[in-house]
Write a protein that holds these residues in place. Structure first.
Motif, short mmCIF file in Angstrom:
data_model
loop_
_atom_site.label_atom_id
_atom_site.label_comp_id
_atom_site.label_asym_id
_atom_site.label_seq_id
_atom_site.Cartn_x
_atom_site.Cartn_y
_atom_site.Cartn_z
N VAL A 287 57.09 -41.73 -0.34
CA VAL A 287 57.52 -40.89 -1.44
C VAL A 287 55.98 -40.95 -2.20
O VAL A 287 55.67 -42.09 -2.68
N PRO A 288 55.53 -39.79 -2.61
CA PRO A 288 54.24 -39.60 -3.28
C PRO A 288 54.02 -39.91 -4.57
O PRO A 288 55.22 -39.88 -5.12
N GLU A 289 53.12 -40.61 -4.95
CA GLU A 289 53.13 -40.81 -6.56
C GLU A 289 52.85 -39.58 -7.28
O GLU A 289 52.05 -38.68 -6.68
N LEU A 290 53.51 -39.28 -8.31
CA LEU A 290 53.29 -38.23 -9.00
C LEU A 290 52.70 -38.31 -10.30
O LEU A 290 52.93 -39.50 -11.06
N ASP A 291 51.92 -37.55 -10.71
CA ASP A 291 51.03 -37.50 -12.00
C ASP A 291 51.84 -36.34 -12.90
O ASP A 291 51.23 -35.37 -12.89
N VAL A 292 52.81 -36.92 -13.48
CA VAL A 292 53.71 -36.12 -14.35
C VAL A 292 52.96 -35.19 -15.31
O VAL A 292 53.44 -33.94 -15.59
N ALA A 293 52.14 -35.98 -16.08
CA ALA A 293 51.09 -35.15 -17.08
C ALA A 293 50.48 -34.15 -16.65
O ALA A 293 50.21 -33.09 -17.12
N ALA A 294 49.82 -34.48 -15.25
CA ALA A 294 49.15 -33.52 -14.86
C ALA A 294 49.98 -32.16 -14.01
O ALA A 294 49.48 -30.98 -14.34
N ILE A 295 51.14 -32.45 -13.66
CA ILE A 295 52.02 -31.51 -13.19
C ILE A 295 52.61 -30.49 -14.30
O ILE A 295 52.54 -29.47 -14.38
N ARG A 296 52.82 -31.32 -15.59
CA ARG A 296 53.35 -30.64 -16.87
C ARG A 296 52.10 -29.70 -17.16
O ARG A 296 52.40 -28.54 -17.56
N ALA A 297 50.92 -30.25 -17.28
CA ALA A 297 49.87 -29.58 -17.79
C ALA A 297 49.57 -28.23 -16.91
O ALA A 297 49.00 -27.12 -17.47
N SER A 298 49.63 -28.28 -15.54
CA SER A 298 49.67 -27.01 -14.69
C SER A 298 50.43 -26.21 -15.10
O SER A 298 50.16 -24.79 -14.50
N THR A 299 51.46 -26.44 -15.60
CA THR A 299 52.53 -25.21 -15.99
C THR A 299 52.12 -24.57 -17.52
O THR A 299 52.73 -23.59 -17.61
N GLY A 300 51.21 -25.28 -18.12
CA GLY A 300 51.00 -24.71 -19.25
C GLY A 300 52.09 -24.85 -20.50
O GLY A 300 52.05 -24.26 -21.61
N ILE B 183 63.33 -28.90 -17.19
CA ILE B 183 63.68 -29.51 -15.91
C ILE B 183 64.80 -30.22 -16.37
O ILE B 183 65.50 -30.99 -15.57
N GLY B 184 65.48 -30.43 -17.76
CA GLY B 184 66.77 -30.81 -18.26
C GLY B 184 66.70 -32.26 -18.19
O GLY B 184 67.69 -33.06 -18.05
N VAL B 185 65.48 -32.60 -18.82
CA VAL B 185 65.47 -34.32 -19.23
C VAL B 185 65.12 -34.37 -20.71
O VAL B 185 64.43 -33.35 -21.15
N ALA B 186 65.37 -35.46 -21.35
CA ALA B 186 64.90 -35.80 -22.65
C ALA B 186 63.46 -35.93 -22.82
O ALA B 186 62.80 -36.23 -21.98
N LYS B 187 62.88 -35.27 -24.02
CA LYS B 187 61.48 -35.51 -23.85
C LYS B 187 60.93 -37.01 -24.14
O LYS B 187 59.81 -37.27 -23.43
N GLY B 188 61.76 -38.01 -24.52
CA GLY B 188 61.41 -39.28 -24.23
C GLY B 188 61.45 -39.73 -22.92
O GLY B 188 60.49 -40.55 -22.63
N THR B 189 62.09 -39.24 -22.21
CA THR B 189 62.19 -39.58 -20.64
C THR B 189 60.57 -38.93 -20.12
O THR B 189 60.00 -39.69 -19.20
N LEU B 190 60.48 -37.78 -20.49
CA LEU B 190 59.08 -37.25 -19.93
C LEU B 190 58.06 -38.01 -20.49
O LEU B 190 57.04 -38.25 -19.73
N LEU B 191 58.05 -38.35 -21.56
CA LEU B 191 57.12 -39.31 -22.32
C LEU B 191 56.75 -40.53 -21.53
O LEU B 191 55.78 -41.04 -21.25
N SER C 295 54.32 -27.35 -23.25
CA SER C 295 54.34 -28.30 -24.29
C SER C 295 55.24 -29.55 -23.55
O SER C 295 55.90 -28.94 -22.75
N GLN C 296 54.82 -30.41 -24.06
CA GLN C 296 55.94 -31.70 -23.67
C GLN C 296 57.37 -31.17 -24.00
O GLN C 296 58.51 -31.45 -23.17
N SER C 297 57.67 -30.74 -24.97
CA SER C 297 59.23 -30.41 -25.57
C SER C 297 59.75 -29.22 -24.44
O SER C 297 60.61 -29.46 -24.11
N ALA C 298 58.89 -28.29 -24.31
CA ALA C 298 59.21 -27.22 -23.49
C ALA C 298 59.42 -27.68 -21.95
O ALA C 298 60.22 -27.10 -21.29
N PHE C 299 58.45 -28.29 -21.35
CA PHE C 299 58.63 -28.65 -20.11
C PHE C 299 59.94 -29.78 -19.95
O PHE C 299 60.69 -29.72 -18.83
N ALA C 300 60.18 -30.57 -20.69
CA ALA C 300 61.22 -31.42 -20.64
C ALA C 300 62.44 -30.68 -20.72
O ALA C 300 63.41 -30.95 -19.99
N ARG C 301 62.51 -29.62 -21.82
CA ARG C 301 63.87 -28.68 -21.70
C ARG C 301 63.74 -27.89 -20.30
O ARG C 301 64.83 -27.92 -19.86
#
Length: 96
Positions: A33-46, A56-64, A48-54
């Protein structure tokens, strides 16, 4: 006893033997299972944390927690993030 019962019992006994470190005929698959850089993945989508969390269906706190390394995504979230890492436009395409 039924054939299904016998099959289940055989499998359970093999699992127990394997857990005890005994040699069995069981086939063991190791999945890397590869290590995932979640911040980099989100940044590549352009997004925000709130929009990205919504998206993919997770709470913003989970994403943080994922982005700050306090927790790691598992299961379906890990697979979804790996897919987004390979194709960042996927999120925007699905949100249309």
């Amino acid at each position: 006893m039924s054939e299904a019962y016998e099959s289940l019992m055989k499998g359970l006994n093999e699992a127990l033997a394997f857990a005890r470190g005994e040699k069995t005929v069981a086939v063991v698959h190791h999945v890397a299972v590869p290590e995932l850089d979640v911040a980099a993945i989100r940044a590549s989508t352009g997004l925000s944390q709130s929009a990205f969390a919504r998206s993919i269906g997770v709470a913003k706190g989970t994403l943080l927690n994922w982005e700050q390394g306090r927790r790691r995504p598992t299961g379906p979230a890990q697979v979804l993030l790996a897919m987004i890492a390979r194709r960042p436009s996927l999120v925007r395409e699905l949100l249309r």
